[in-house]
Design a protein around this motif. Structure first.
Motif, mmCIF file in Angstrom:
data_model
loop_
_atom_site.group_PDB
_atom_site.id
_atom_site.type_symbol
_atom_site.label_atom_id
_atom_site.label_comp_id
_atom_site.label_asym_id
_atom_site.label_seq_id
_atom_site.Cartn_x
_atom_site.Cartn_y
_atom_site.Cartn_z
ATOM 1 N N TRP A 52 0.819 -1.214 0.000
ATOM 2 C CA TRP A 52 0.000 0.000 0.000
ATOM 3 C C TRP A 52 0.849 1.260 0.000
ATOM 4 O O TRP A 52 0.454 2.278 -0.570
ATOM 5 N N LEU A 53 2.025 1.208 0.631
ATOM 6 C CA LEU A 53 2.925 2.358 0.560
ATOM 7 C C LEU A 53 3.383 2.610 -0.873
ATOM 8 O O LEU A 53 3.476 3.760 -1.310
ATOM 9 N N VAL A 56 0.509 4.219 -2.822
ATOM 10 C CA VAL A 56 0.420 5.653 -2.523
ATOM 11 C C VAL A 56 1.543 6.412 -3.216
ATOM 12 O O VAL A 56 1.323 7.486 -3.793
ATOM 13 N N LEU A 60 0.938 9.322 -6.008
ATOM 14 C CA LEU A 60 1.467 10.675 -5.840
ATOM 15 C C LEU A 60 2.430 11.048 -6.967
ATOM 16 O O LEU A 60 2.447 12.191 -7.416
#
Length: 70
Positions: A52-53, A56, A60
């Protein structure tokens, strides 16, 4: 076993294509370790967190790239 492979694939998130497989195997490994009382629970947890990091991060990066184009 799938928790460890998911952890490795999530760790290789800079390749972008490995993240969905790492997340899938992380969730699968978490359910396997919960029902069978295996010892891969930390690998499954970190596979999900790293996956999930990376999601993200890539979102971004895409948004900032699109912002520059405008």
């Amino acid at each position: 076993m799938s928790a460890i492979v998911g952890f490795v694939l999530s760790g290789l998130g800079f390749l972008l294509i490995t993240v969905p497989f790492g997340l899938w195997l992380g969730y699968r490994g978490r359910s396997e370790t919960a029902t069978d009382q295996l010892e891969g629970q930390p690998f499954a947890k970190w596979a999900i967190i790293l996956g999930w990091l990376w999601v993200v991060f890539w979102l971004l990066a895409l948004l900032s790239y699109l912002w520059i184009l405008l």
